[in-house]
Design a protein around this motif. Structure first.
Motif, PDB file in Angstrom:
ATOM      1  N   LYS A 136      15.152   9.500  16.958  1.00 55.36           N
ATOM      2  CA  LYS A 136      15.585   9.109  15.610  1.00 55.36           C
ATOM      3  C   LYS A 136      14.485   8.329  14.892  1.00 55.36           C
ATOM      4  CE  LYS A 136      19.298   6.757  13.086  1.00 55.36           C
ATOM      5  NZ  LYS A 136      18.514   6.766  11.897  1.00 55.36           N
ATOM      6  N   GLY A 137      13.850   7.406  15.606  1.00 56.50           N
ATOM      7  CA  GLY A 137      12.764   6.631  15.007  1.00 56.50           C
ATOM      8  C   GLY A 137      11.618   7.502  14.549  1.00 56.50           C
ATOM      9  N   ARG A 138      11.264   8.468  15.365  1.00 53.21           N
ATOM     10  CA  ARG A 138      10.151   9.364  15.013  1.00 53.21           C
ATOM     11  C   ARG A 138      10.505  10.238  13.804  1.00 53.21           C
ATOM     12  NH1 ARG A 138       6.755  13.226  19.127  1.00 53.21           N
ATOM     13  NH2 ARG A 138       5.301  13.936  17.565  1.00 53.21           N
ATOM     14  N   ILE A 139      11.734  10.733  13.774  1.00 60.05           N
ATOM     15  CA  ILE A 139      12.167  11.562  12.642  1.00 60.05           C
ATOM     16  C   ILE A 139      12.228  10.729  11.366  1.00 60.05           C
ATOM     17  CG2 ILE A 139      14.148  12.808  11.672  1.00 60.05           C
ATOM     18  CD1 ILE A 139      14.643  13.862  14.558  1.00 60.05           C
ATOM     19  N   ASP A 140      12.795   9.520  11.451  1.00 55.95           N
ATOM     20  CA  ASP A 140      12.917   8.650  10.274  1.00 55.95           C
ATOM     21  C   ASP A 140      11.552   8.206   9.743  1.00 55.95           C
ATOM     22  OD1 ASP A 140      15.648   8.875  10.406  1.00 55.95           O
ATOM     23  OD2 ASP A 140      15.975   6.885  11.274  1.00 55.95           O
ATOM     24  N   ALA A 141      10.580   8.022  10.637  1.00 52.07           N
ATOM     25  CA  ALA A 141       9.252   7.570  10.220  1.00 52.07           C
ATOM     26  C   ALA A 141       8.499   8.656   9.460  1.00 52.07           C
ATOM     27  CB  ALA A 141       8.448   7.118  11.429  1.00 52.07           C
ATOM     28  N   GLY A 142       8.718   9.912   9.807  1.00 50.32           N
ATOM     29  CA  GLY A 142       8.000  11.011   9.166  1.00 50.32           C
ATOM     30  C   GLY A 142       6.569  11.112   9.668  1.00 50.32           C
ATOM     31  N   ASN A 143       5.797  11.966   9.000  1.00 47.87           N
ATOM     32  CA  ASN A 143       4.401  12.206   9.369  1.00 47.87           C
ATOM     33  C   ASN A 143       3.494  11.863   8.194  1.00 47.87           C
ATOM     34  OD1 ASN A 143       5.304  13.431  11.799  1.00 47.87           O
ATOM     35  ND2 ASN A 143       5.602  15.368  10.726  1.00 47.87           N
ATOM     36  N   ALA A 144       2.542  10.993   8.441  1.00 42.84           N
ATOM     37  CA  ALA A 144       1.558  10.677   7.397  1.00 42.84           C
ATOM     38  C   ALA A 144       0.677  11.898   7.167  1.00 42.84           C
ATOM     39  CB  ALA A 144       0.713   9.486   7.827  1.00 42.84           C
ATOM     40  N   SER A 153       3.080  23.383   6.236  1.00 35.11           N
ATOM     41  CA  SER A 153       3.636  23.659   7.552  1.00 35.11           C
ATOM     42  C   SER A 153       4.477  22.475   8.026  1.00 35.11           C
ATOM     43  CB  SER A 153       2.498  23.944   8.540  1.00 35.11           C
ATOM     44  OG  SER A 153       2.987  24.027   9.845  1.00 35.11           O
ATOM     45  N   SER A 154       3.986  21.258   7.791  1.00 35.58           N
ATOM     46  CA  SER A 154       4.742  20.056   8.159  1.00 35.58           C
ATOM     47  C   SER A 154       6.047  19.962   7.377  1.00 35.58           C
ATOM     48  CB  SER A 154       3.912  18.799   7.901  1.00 35.58           C
ATOM     49  OG  SER A 154       2.873  18.701   8.823  1.00 35.58           O
ATOM     50  N   ILE A 155       5.994  20.287   6.102  1.00 38.77           N
ATOM     51  CA  ILE A 155       7.205  20.228   5.267  1.00 38.77           C
ATOM     52  C   ILE A 155       8.246  21.212   5.795  1.00 38.77           C
ATOM     53  CG2 ILE A 155       8.134  20.803   2.980  1.00 38.77           C
ATOM     54  CD1 ILE A 155       5.573  19.509   1.810  1.00 38.77           C
ATOM     55  N   MET A 171       0.856  -1.159   0.000  1.00 41.24           N
ATOM     56  CA  MET A 171       0.000   0.000   0.000  1.00 41.24           C
ATOM     57  C   MET A 171       0.905   1.226   0.000  1.00 41.24           C
ATOM     58  SD  MET A 171      -2.869   0.806   2.840  1.00 41.24           S
ATOM     59  CE  MET A 171      -2.226   1.977   3.973  1.00 41.24           C
ATOM     60  N   LYS A 172       0.533   2.250  -0.721  1.00 41.26           N
ATOM     61  CA  LYS A 172       1.323   3.479  -0.811  1.00 41.26           C
ATOM     62  C   LYS A 172       0.726   4.547   0.097  1.00 41.26           C
ATOM     63  CE  LYS A 172       3.553   2.496  -4.946  1.00 41.26           C
ATOM     64  NZ  LYS A 172       4.773   1.847  -4.607  1.00 41.26           N
ATOM     65  N   GLN A 173       1.607   5.388   0.676  1.00 38.34           N
ATOM     66  CA  GLN A 173       1.161   6.473   1.535  1.00 38.34           C
ATOM     67  C   GLN A 173       2.097   7.658   1.368  1.00 38.34           C
ATOM     68  OE1 GLN A 173       0.748   5.382   5.638  1.00 38.34           O
ATOM     69  NE2 GLN A 173      -0.322   7.261   6.134  1.00 38.34           N
ATOM     70  N   VAL A 174       1.530   8.865   1.369  1.00 39.36           N
ATOM     71  CA  VAL A 174       2.335  10.083   1.320  1.00 39.36           C
ATOM     72  C   VAL A 174       2.782  10.392   2.742  1.00 39.36           C
ATOM     73  CG1 VAL A 174       2.374  12.543   0.747  1.00 39.36           C
ATOM     74  CG2 VAL A 174       1.062  10.958  -0.671  1.00 39.36           C
ATOM     75  N   ILE A 175       4.090  10.630   2.899  1.00 42.48           N
ATOM     76  CA  ILE A 175       4.667  10.906   4.205  1.00 42.48           C
ATOM     77  C   ILE A 175       5.565  12.142   4.082  1.00 42.48           C
ATOM     78  CG2 ILE A 175       6.223  10.025   5.998  1.00 42.48           C
ATOM     79  CD1 ILE A 175       5.222   7.228   5.306  1.00 42.48           C
ATOM     80  N   ILE A 176       5.489  13.000   5.093  1.00 41.78           N
ATOM     81  CA  ILE A 176       6.355  14.183   5.143  1.00 41.78           C
ATOM     82  C   ILE A 176       7.556  13.847   6.013  1.00 41.78           C
ATOM     83  CG2 ILE A 176       6.536  16.607   5.829  1.00 41.78           C
ATOM     84  CD1 ILE A 176       4.443  16.254   3.669  1.00 41.78           C
ATOM     85  N   LYS A 177       8.746  13.997   5.452  1.00 42.39           N
ATOM     86  CA  LYS A 177       9.960  13.799   6.245  1.00 42.39           C
ATOM     87  C   LYS A 177      11.113  14.571   5.642  1.00 42.39           C
ATOM     88  CE  LYS A 177      10.368   9.110   5.669  1.00 42.39           C
ATOM     89  NZ  LYS A 177      11.037   7.826   5.828  1.00 42.39           N
ATOM     90  N   LYS A 178      11.926  15.110   6.530  1.00 43.84           N
ATOM     91  CA  LYS A 178      13.139  15.832   6.144  1.00 43.84           C
ATOM     92  C   LYS A 178      12.858  16.913   5.103  1.00 43.84           C
ATOM     93  CE  LYS A 178      15.941  11.884   7.395  1.00 43.84           C
ATOM     94  NZ  LYS A 178      16.777  10.803   6.987  1.00 43.84           N
ATOM     95  N   GLY A 179      11.736  17.614   5.273  1.00 44.48           N
ATOM     96  CA  GLY A 179      11.423  18.753   4.423  1.00 44.48           C
ATOM     97  C   GLY A 179      10.856  18.416   3.062  1.00 44.48           C
ATOM     98  N   ALA A 180      10.337  17.207   2.865  1.00 40.34           N
ATOM     99  CA  ALA A 180       9.787  16.820   1.563  1.00 40.34           C
ATOM    100  C   ALA A 180       8.617  15.859   1.730  1.00 40.34           C
ATOM    101  CB  ALA A 180      10.868  16.166   0.710  1.00 40.34           C
ATOM    102  N   ALA A 181       7.757  15.843   0.737  1.00 38.75           N
ATOM    103  CA  ALA A 181       6.670  14.858   0.683  1.00 38.75           C
ATOM    104  C   ALA A 181       7.177  13.687  -0.155  1.00 38.75           C
ATOM    105  CB  ALA A 181       5.427  15.469   0.058  1.00 38.75           C
ATOM    106  N   VAL A 182       7.097  12.477   0.404  1.00 33.93           N
ATOM    107  CA  VAL A 182       7.556  11.287  -0.302  1.00 33.93           C
ATOM    108  C   VAL A 182       6.458  10.230  -0.280  1.00 33.93           C
ATOM    109  CG1 VAL A 182      10.000  11.679   0.175  1.00 33.93           C
ATOM    110  CG2 VAL A 182       8.659  10.350   1.772  1.00 33.93           C
TER     111      VAL A 182
END
Length: 119
Positions: A82-90, A42-44, A1-12
């Motif tokens: 680190k885990g929270r940063i690496d996981a990003g935000n859905a 704002s999240s980005i 399943m695909k999901q858009v996640i915000i992490k490290k200043g980008a949407a991936v």
């Protein structure tokens, strides 16, 4: 399943596991989803900031981290952050779709129902 996640200043777009249904929850196949430009931008911007700057701007989160540091030590705190940063935000919090499965304890919904979701 695909999901858009915000992490490290980008949407991936990432592959994530299919959610499972547990007690009190409903699994919905999304047909339409809305992403708020203001909220997600704002999240980005936030995720692109260095950690120290985020801590200064959000003292409540910094206080939580300090409590974990005091209670569980440096290694555990470092791993959690680190885990929270690496996981990003859905992203996305409003959608419409069809109920696929209903968890135990849920009433008023059954597979095949068309629903709107928020939150």
């Amino acid at each position: 399943m695909k999901q858009v996640i915000i992490k490290k200043g980008a949407a991936v777009v990432e592959d994530v596991p299919m959610p499972t249904v547990t007690q009190g929850l409903v699994l919905v196949k999304n047909m339409y989803s809305t992403i708020s430009v203001g909220t997600e931008m704002s999240s980005i911007v936030n995720t692109a900031k260095p950690l120290w700057k985020r801590a200064l701007e959000n003292p409540a989160e910094a206080k939580k981290a300090m409590k974990i540091l005091t209670d569980q030590g440096y290694m555990k705190t470092s791993q959690l952050i680190k885990g929270r940063i690496d996981a990003g935000n859905a992203v996305g919090y409003s959608s419409a779709g069809m109920v696929l499965e209903v968890g135990s304890g849920v009433t008023g919904f059954e597979a095949g129902d068309l629903v709107a979701c928020a939150g």
